[in-house]
Design an enzyme around this catalytic site. Structure first.
Site, mmCIF file in Angstrom:
data_model
loop_
_atom_site.group_PDB
_atom_site.id
_atom_site.type_symbol
_atom_site.label_atom_id
_atom_site.label_comp_id
_atom_site.label_asym_id
_atom_site.label_seq_id
_atom_site.Cartn_x
_atom_site.Cartn_y
_atom_site.Cartn_z
ATOM 1 N N GLN A 259 0.833 -1.204 0.000
ATOM 2 C CA GLN A 259 0.000 0.000 0.000
ATOM 3 C C GLN A 259 0.868 1.255 0.000
ATOM 4 O OE1 GLN A 259 -3.326 -0.252 -0.235
ATOM 5 N NE2 GLN A 259 -3.256 1.933 -0.597
ATOM 6 N N HIS A 262 2.541 3.041 -3.169
ATOM 7 C CA HIS A 262 1.752 3.748 -4.181
ATOM 8 C C HIS A 262 2.139 5.211 -4.271
ATOM 9 C CE1 HIS A 262 -1.279 1.410 -6.152
ATOM 10 N NE2 HIS A 262 -1.552 0.754 -5.043
ATOM 11 N N GLU A 327 -10.410 1.980 2.376
ATOM 12 C CA GLU A 327 -10.586 1.520 1.000
ATOM 13 C C GLU A 327 -10.394 -0.009 0.944
ATOM 14 O OE1 GLU A 327 -7.488 2.901 -1.511
ATOM 15 O OE2 GLU A 327 -8.533 2.381 -3.378
ATOM 16 N N HIS A 328 -9.275 -0.463 1.496
ATOM 17 C CA HIS A 328 -8.975 -1.898 1.536
ATOM 18 C C HIS A 328 -8.914 -2.371 2.981
ATOM 19 C CE1 HIS A 328 -6.659 -0.280 -2.024
ATOM 20 N NE2 HIS A 328 -7.461 -1.155 -2.613
ATOM 21 N N ASP A 361 -6.066 -6.193 -6.577
ATOM 22 C CA ASP A 361 -5.642 -5.136 -7.501
ATOM 23 C C ASP A 361 -5.600 -5.633 -8.939
ATOM 24 O OD1 ASP A 361 -5.326 -3.078 -5.739
ATOM 25 O OD2 ASP A 361 -3.184 -3.414 -5.400
ATOM 26 N N HIS A 420 -51.150 20.625 -11.584
ATOM 27 C CA HIS A 420 -50.914 19.212 -11.300
ATOM 28 C C HIS A 420 -52.250 18.532 -10.958
ATOM 29 C CE1 HIS A 420 -46.690 20.227 -11.145
ATOM 30 N NE2 HIS A 420 -46.353 18.996 -10.799
#
Lengths: 430, 430
Positions: A259, A262, A327-328, A361, A420
């Protein structure tokens, strides 16, 4: 060194809250610059794309052409490493097969009053896929964005990718071909987003734009939102690993570093109820870091945003994980399934010691475009549904209109919308 | 007079394209003013809400309280017209029952390689619902936004509604109570959106904000997008009626006017293959207009944005309708179902002569929050899914990791992400 927290400490609550509030990205205020770029592309079309590409990417699209030709794509495919191409084809088939299951069903039913209600799913006509250039050009991301669009039935998938100094990663073009991308243009930045949203002489407009990008791309997507649909604006990526004492610290360290490599703004967090494991992982991270080509990035991310949280019991993990909304989320523990059940906010959950996040991934089959920066509290990973839309259907006969009409008339009048009410009353001779 | 177009005319193509390009809203650039308001609410919390409410709504929330109390809500409910309350309850039950069917299913499966894949749907924890004040305060909209949230399982639904001069429409509060809204605050504008996104001393932050509003509210939602989720930014409303020659022109005229009375920027369009019907509808609109309380608004909308399009054949309708991508589509024709099948871009379709759009606005059961301004090309009406999110789940055992691992390693290396590759390799002793 990463942050070390302990739920047994009296300061834990305050320190954890402060940790959640840490800003990992310097938010650049580029909205005004982006607005000017977009206006210029709307006014001058291709000429603006050519000018901006010369300025930002040092490439002459007037000479090279804005569109990447099929010949170039075929040549790039041949130039790509065969082993990588083969792995890409393997990934493509797994991603396609998984996303195929996400196709929603249309439906109709008649309720007790005899009213027919229903919904029908249809594909978006044309989608633009932004692919970053340079070092962040990931062929796997091309698959993850283009495959769900194609499975959804999008007829025209258009990819834009900047070509700094004229270069595009051949594997990115190979992935585009594999995924069935219909058109590829070598433009990037806010100008590419503007071209996709409004069209130019060369690029016909699309209805939705997806894919990651830098601050300019994110601001441009925010700007054109409404004219076209957009996906989430992606922030820096993160992983939370929840582990019990029986786990292998080297494996956990490897996942935290996967991780961290990145981006210096990436975040890796370990939660464990075992103090010895926590120490062993911290030690293993330091040792493994020395072996990594991207050690500078990973070390910076780990030192600045990494965290190791010692729990009294794994029973504390779900509530804390929900506040992080990672996220993960990897759960490496004997009762992984039971813990997963209790966690509500996570982009993706990877269960057990043999499911490193990197499998997701690339080749797991599920999508790797996931909600970052706590947005799993309100949003989902990319799916086939993101490339479709639902039309609702309503059908009354005279009898149903008689049954439902009076309430509609009452509400129309109550809201001061007499026309209406009248559109119902006129059919009931009221 | 509305625009009259004829597909038989040689100029049709150009005139129809120009018609599609008509701007119906003056886009106000309020982004900077909104950014300042949001910053102030983030910095000063409740005090900023009190100041802005004094300035914009002429109300002293310091004295009155920011939160609307249960006592006030109960009193408003009692004060509301009983017939309207009963109609609201009827609508509520139909909306609830229809949306209940939208609850998605979580699922897991094992693929041929033995990999477990799945997804799990969970509700957003807290949702903010913006409700405009003044004349645009529609109790039906409260139901349409709050009911799907409650059906989704959202624990905390928070409503904000401005109280100009201290006033809130009692029926809006009655609708909130009926729908199970948990908290109501009398703030509006960008300041209310900021409070929902970031929280103040009185208002805890939410994870998603939905509901319509003016240019300031829309800009504020765009601004906080990412920190929280938002729904579509709503534009002016529109209806397209496709009718054959057998239809009643008075009914069609009533439907066109029901749309036109919303707003001078609303748009009503008729497509028909029958020239006599087209003329009869235009005549009926003029005649009915005189009877309407909101005749000034409806007349302005019809004159400026209304259109009557004469077709050679209804066979031309689907392609033209898809270019309009109307929010509301009424099909009043013998082959309504077949025509509907061929139209891909519409928020909602109302089939047959006995399904005026107003039924869908109030009591049909389907949602009346629909994509406007051509956004049905890429987005859907509000549904239970908008208040839920999906977590993907992946689980490999040692055997699956051996099968999938090599391709993941190859792609990690190809993308220059060695730590990704290593997190797989370390588990395979590679």
């Amino acid at each position: 060194m990463p942050l070390r927290l302990d739920t047994a400490s009296p300061e834990f609550k305050a320190r954890f809250t402060a940790f959640l509030g840490t800003k990992r990205e310097v938010s650049q205020d580029v909205a005004q610059a982006v607005a000017r770029i977009i206006d210029d592309v709307r006014a001058r079309g291709d000429d603006a794309l050519i000018d901006f590409s010369r300025q930002f990417d040092r490439v002459d699209l007037g000479a090279l052409g804005i569109r990447v030709t099929d010949t170039e794509i075929d040549a790039a495919e041949k130039a790509a490493d065969p082993a990588a191409r083969e792995a890409l084809a393997f990934a493509h088939e797994r991603i396609r097969s998984h996303h195929q299951r996400q196709l929603p069903e249309s439906g109709r039913y008649v309720d007790a009053a005899g009213v027919e209600l229903g919904h029908r799913w249809t594909a978006v006509d044309a989608v633009g896929l932004y692919v970053p250039g340079g070092t962040a050009a990931y062929p796997s991301s091309v698959l993850m964005n283009a495959v769900p669009a194609k499975v959804a039935g999008v007829k025209r998938v258009v990819m834009v990718v900047p070509a700094p100094d004229g270069q595009i990663n051949p594997l990115v073009l190979a992935a585009a071909k594999l995924a069935g991308v219909d058109e590829v243009y070598r433009v990037g930045g806010a100008q590419a987003v503007a071209a996709l949203a409004y069209g130019t002489q060369t690029i016909a407009p699309v209805a939705k734009i997806v894919g990651p990008g830098n601050a300019y791309v994110a601001a441009a997507k925010r700007h054109v939102f409404g004219t076209v649909g957009i996906d989430m604006v992606a922030g820096p990526s993160e992983v939370l690993v929840i582990a019990d004492g029986a786990q292998n610290p080297d494996w956990i360290a490897a996942d935290l570093l996967a991780q961290a490599e990145h981006d210096t703004a990436a975040q890796s967090i370990l939660m464990t109820d075992d103090a010895a494991l926590a120490d062993a992982v911290v030690y293993a991270v330091e040792r493994q870091l020395t072996m990594l080509p991207r050690r500078d990035i990973a070390a910076a991310s780990w030192a600045e945003f990494g965290a190791v949280i010692k729990l009294k019991s794994l029973d504390e993990a779900p509530a804390l994980a929900d506040r992080i909304a990672p996220e993960h989320l990897e759960i490496m523990a004997a009762d992984a399934e039971a813990l997963a059940e209790r966690i509500h906010h996570a982009g993706a959950i990877f269960l057990g010691a043999h499911t490193p996040e990197a499998i997701g991934d690339y080749v797991g089959g599920s999508n790797h475009v996931l909600p970052t920066a706590r947005s799993a509290r309100f949003s989902s990973g990319l799916s086939v549904l993101d490339f479709m839309k639902r039309t609702s259907i309503l059908k009354c006969g005279p009898e149903q209109l008689r049954a439902l009409g009076p309430a509609a008339i009452a509400l129309g009048e109550a809201e001061g919308l007499s026309a209406h009410a009248r559109s119902v009353a006129i059919r009931l001779n009221l």
